[in-house]
Design a protein around this motif. Sequence first.
Motif, PDB file in Angstrom:
ATOM      1  N   ALA A   1       7.429 -14.519 -13.630  1.00 13.49           N
ATOM      2  CA  ALA A   1       7.207 -13.079 -13.490  1.00 13.49           C
ATOM      3  C   ALA A   1       5.938 -12.648 -14.203  1.00 13.49           C
ATOM      4  N   LEU A   2       5.714 -13.202 -15.392  1.00 15.85           N
ATOM      5  CA  LEU A   2       4.504 -12.871 -16.145  1.00 15.85           C
ATOM      6  C   LEU A   2       3.252 -13.331 -15.393  1.00 15.85           C
ATOM      7  N   ALA A   3       3.322 -14.540 -14.839  1.00 16.50           N
ATOM      8  CA  ALA A   3       2.194 -15.046 -14.053  1.00 16.50           C
ATOM      9  C   ALA A   3       1.970 -14.167 -12.820  1.00 16.50           C
ATOM     10  N   CYS A   4       3.059 -13.762 -12.176  1.00 19.61           N
ATOM     11  CA  CYS A   4       2.967 -12.899 -10.987  1.00 19.61           C
ATOM     12  C   CYS A   4       2.312 -11.563 -11.329  1.00 19.61           C
ATOM     13  N   LEU A   5       2.678 -11.029 -12.488  1.00 17.18           N
ATOM     14  CA  LEU A   5       2.106  -9.752 -12.902  1.00 17.18           C
ATOM     15  C   LEU A   5       0.593  -9.864 -13.058  1.00 17.18           C
ATOM     16  N   GLY A   6       0.151 -10.928 -13.720  1.00 15.82           N
ATOM     17  CA  GLY A   6      -1.280 -11.130 -13.896  1.00 15.82           C
ATOM     18  C   GLY A   6      -2.000 -11.301 -12.566  1.00 15.82           C
ATOM     19  N   MET A   7      -1.417 -12.076 -11.670  1.00 18.11           N
ATOM     20  CA  MET A   7      -2.040 -12.282 -10.363  1.00 18.11           C
ATOM     21  C   MET A   7      -2.031 -11.010  -9.532  1.00 18.11           C
ATOM     22  N   ALA A   8      -0.953 -10.227  -9.642  1.00 15.54           N
ATOM     23  CA  ALA A   8      -0.876  -8.970  -8.902  1.00 15.54           C
ATOM     24  C   ALA A   8      -1.969  -7.998  -9.343  1.00 15.54           C
ATOM     25  N   VAL A   9      -2.220  -7.947 -10.642  1.00 16.58           N
ATOM     26  CA  VAL A   9      -3.284  -7.074 -11.158  1.00 16.58           C
ATOM     27  C   VAL A   9      -4.632  -7.507 -10.591  1.00 16.58           C
ATOM     28  N   LEU A  10      -4.895  -8.804 -10.579  1.00 15.88           N
ATOM     29  CA  LEU A  10      -6.166  -9.299 -10.058  1.00 15.88           C
ATOM     30  C   LEU A  10      -6.292  -9.050  -8.558  1.00 15.88           C
ATOM     31  N   ILE A  11      -5.200  -9.183  -7.832  1.00 17.56           N
ATOM     32  CA  ILE A  11      -5.229  -8.894  -6.396  1.00 17.56           C
ATOM     33  C   ILE A  11      -5.548  -7.419  -6.163  1.00 17.56           C
ATOM     34  N   ALA A  12      -4.965  -6.540  -6.972  1.00 17.78           N
ATOM     35  CA  ALA A  12      -5.258  -5.110  -6.847  1.00 17.78           C
ATOM     36  C   ALA A  12      -6.725  -4.827  -7.138  1.00 17.78           C
ATOM     37  N   VAL A  13      -7.276  -5.478  -8.156  1.00 17.13           N
ATOM     38  CA  VAL A  13      -8.693  -5.300  -8.483  1.00 17.13           C
ATOM     39  C   VAL A  13      -9.572  -5.783  -7.334  1.00 17.13           C
ATOM     40  N   ARG A  14      -9.223  -6.930  -6.772  1.00 15.70           N
ATOM     41  CA  ARG A  14      -9.995  -7.481  -5.659  1.00 15.70           C
ATOM     42  C   ARG A  14      -9.898  -6.610  -4.405  1.00 15.70           C
ATOM     43  N   HIS A  15      -8.836  -5.848  -4.303  1.00 15.87           N
ATOM     44  CA  HIS A  15      -8.635  -4.989  -3.133  1.00 15.87           C
ATOM     45  C   HIS A  15      -9.005  -3.529  -3.410  1.00 15.87           C
ATOM     46  N   ARG A  16      -9.810  -3.285  -4.438  1.00  9.34           N
ATOM     47  CA  ARG A  16     -10.088  -1.897  -4.806  1.00  9.34           C
ATOM     48  C   ARG A  16     -10.781  -1.116  -3.684  1.00  9.34           C
ATOM     49  N   THR A  17     -11.674  -1.768  -2.928  1.00  4.68           N
ATOM     50  CA  THR A  17     -12.308  -1.047  -1.818  1.00  4.68           C
ATOM     51  C   THR A  17     -11.297  -0.785  -0.702  1.00  4.68           C
ATOM     52  N   ASN A  18     -10.375  -1.734  -0.511  1.00  2.26           N
ATOM     53  CA  ASN A  18      -9.317  -1.518   0.485  1.00  2.26           C
ATOM     54  C   ASN A  18      -8.402  -0.369   0.067  1.00  2.26           C
ATOM     55  N   ILE A  19      -8.110  -0.302  -1.234  1.00  2.40           N
ATOM     56  CA  ILE A  19      -7.260   0.780  -1.742  1.00  2.40           C
ATOM     57  C   ILE A  19      -7.930   2.130  -1.514  1.00  2.40           C
ATOM     58  N   ALA A  20      -9.251   2.180  -1.717  1.00  2.00           N
ATOM     59  CA  ALA A  20      -9.982   3.427  -1.482  1.00  2.00           C
ATOM     60  C   ALA A  20      -9.895   3.823  -0.012  1.00  2.00           C
ATOM     61  N   ARG A  21     -10.000   2.839   0.885  1.00  2.00           N
ATOM     62  CA  ARG A  21      -9.888   3.149   2.319  1.00  2.00           C
ATOM     63  C   ARG A  21      -8.464   3.534   2.700  1.00  2.00           C
ATOM     64  N   LEU A  22      -7.483   2.922   2.047  1.00  2.00           N
ATOM     65  CA  LEU A  22      -6.094   3.297   2.310  1.00  2.00           C
ATOM     66  C   LEU A  22      -5.854   4.758   1.939  1.00  2.00           C
ATOM     67  N   ARG A  23      -6.398   5.150   0.810  1.00  2.00           N
ATOM     68  CA  ARG A  23      -6.253   6.544   0.381  1.00  2.00           C
ATOM     69  C   ARG A  23      -6.948   7.496   1.341  1.00  2.00           C
ATOM     70  N   ALA A  24      -8.069   7.039   1.891  1.00  2.00           N
ATOM     71  CA  ALA A  24      -8.834   7.895   2.811  1.00  2.00           C
ATOM     72  C   ALA A  24      -8.321   7.827   4.235  1.00  2.00           C
ATOM     73  N   GLY A  25      -7.381   6.889   4.479  1.00  2.00           N
ATOM     74  CA  GLY A  25      -6.832   6.740   5.814  1.00  2.00           C
ATOM     75  C   GLY A  25      -7.776   6.051   6.777  1.00  2.00           C
ATOM     76  N   THR A  26      -8.717   5.260   6.256  1.00  2.00           N
ATOM     77  CA  THR A  26      -9.720   4.605   7.113  1.00  2.00           C
ATOM     78  C   THR A  26      -9.582   3.083   7.113  1.00  2.00           C
ATOM     79  N   GLU A  27      -8.565   2.563   6.476  1.00  2.00           N
ATOM     80  CA  GLU A  27      -8.391   1.105   6.444  1.00  2.00           C
ATOM     81  C   GLU A  27      -7.996   0.606   7.839  1.00  2.00           C
TER      82      GLU A  27
END
Length: 200
Positions: A167-193
């Motif tokens: 679980a601890l390893a998953c948490l660390g990897m999940a954070v990095l995946i979110a960081v790597r997807h930051r531009t995707n997250i911005a598009r998701l918020r804007a509805g343009t993904e």
Amino acid sequence: MPMSEVLVWALAAIFGYLLGSVPFGIVITRALGLGDLRTIGSGNIGATNVLRTGHKGAALATLLLDSGKGAIAVLIARYFGGEVAGIVAGTAAFVGHLFPVWLGFRGGKGVATFLGTLLALHLPLGLAACAAWALTAAVSRISSLSALAAAGLSPVIALMMARPGIALACLGMAVLIAVRHRTNIARLRAGTEPRIGRKG
């Protein structure tokens, strides 16, 4: 903590990182004469961008190899060094994919390597994460949202399965995946993904 254990974990981390750093997407596309993957589409080194070359076989091979390197790192390290060594090696392989030494530490987003690592660490957890990805993809038709859902749920599922170390390893990897997807997250918020099967 015995120094021998620390040494084993350090070796597992180095092994996992170097294996994870192998940019299979670039290797495959170059071998097939498809050009430099970093100049195609999003410039990402993963299977999704390989698919933009129009070569489905190359994309499938990249997907299998990127997920396989995480799984292989776990299995080999666990065989020789035990459960913790497997977790360390798998996490390091994931980090290697994101920050490969061979490419100036500019790698991919790590979703395939993440899922491959989880499947090898604990099969039920890996299957649950894959199911979370597939269910989110079926409902939303958005690949990035599916990846974020699978990664975000993985530490919770691991805890529910009484696997705190994983679980601890998953948490660390999940954070990095979110960081790597930051531009995707911005598009998701804007509805343009873009959705799966459609051009962005």
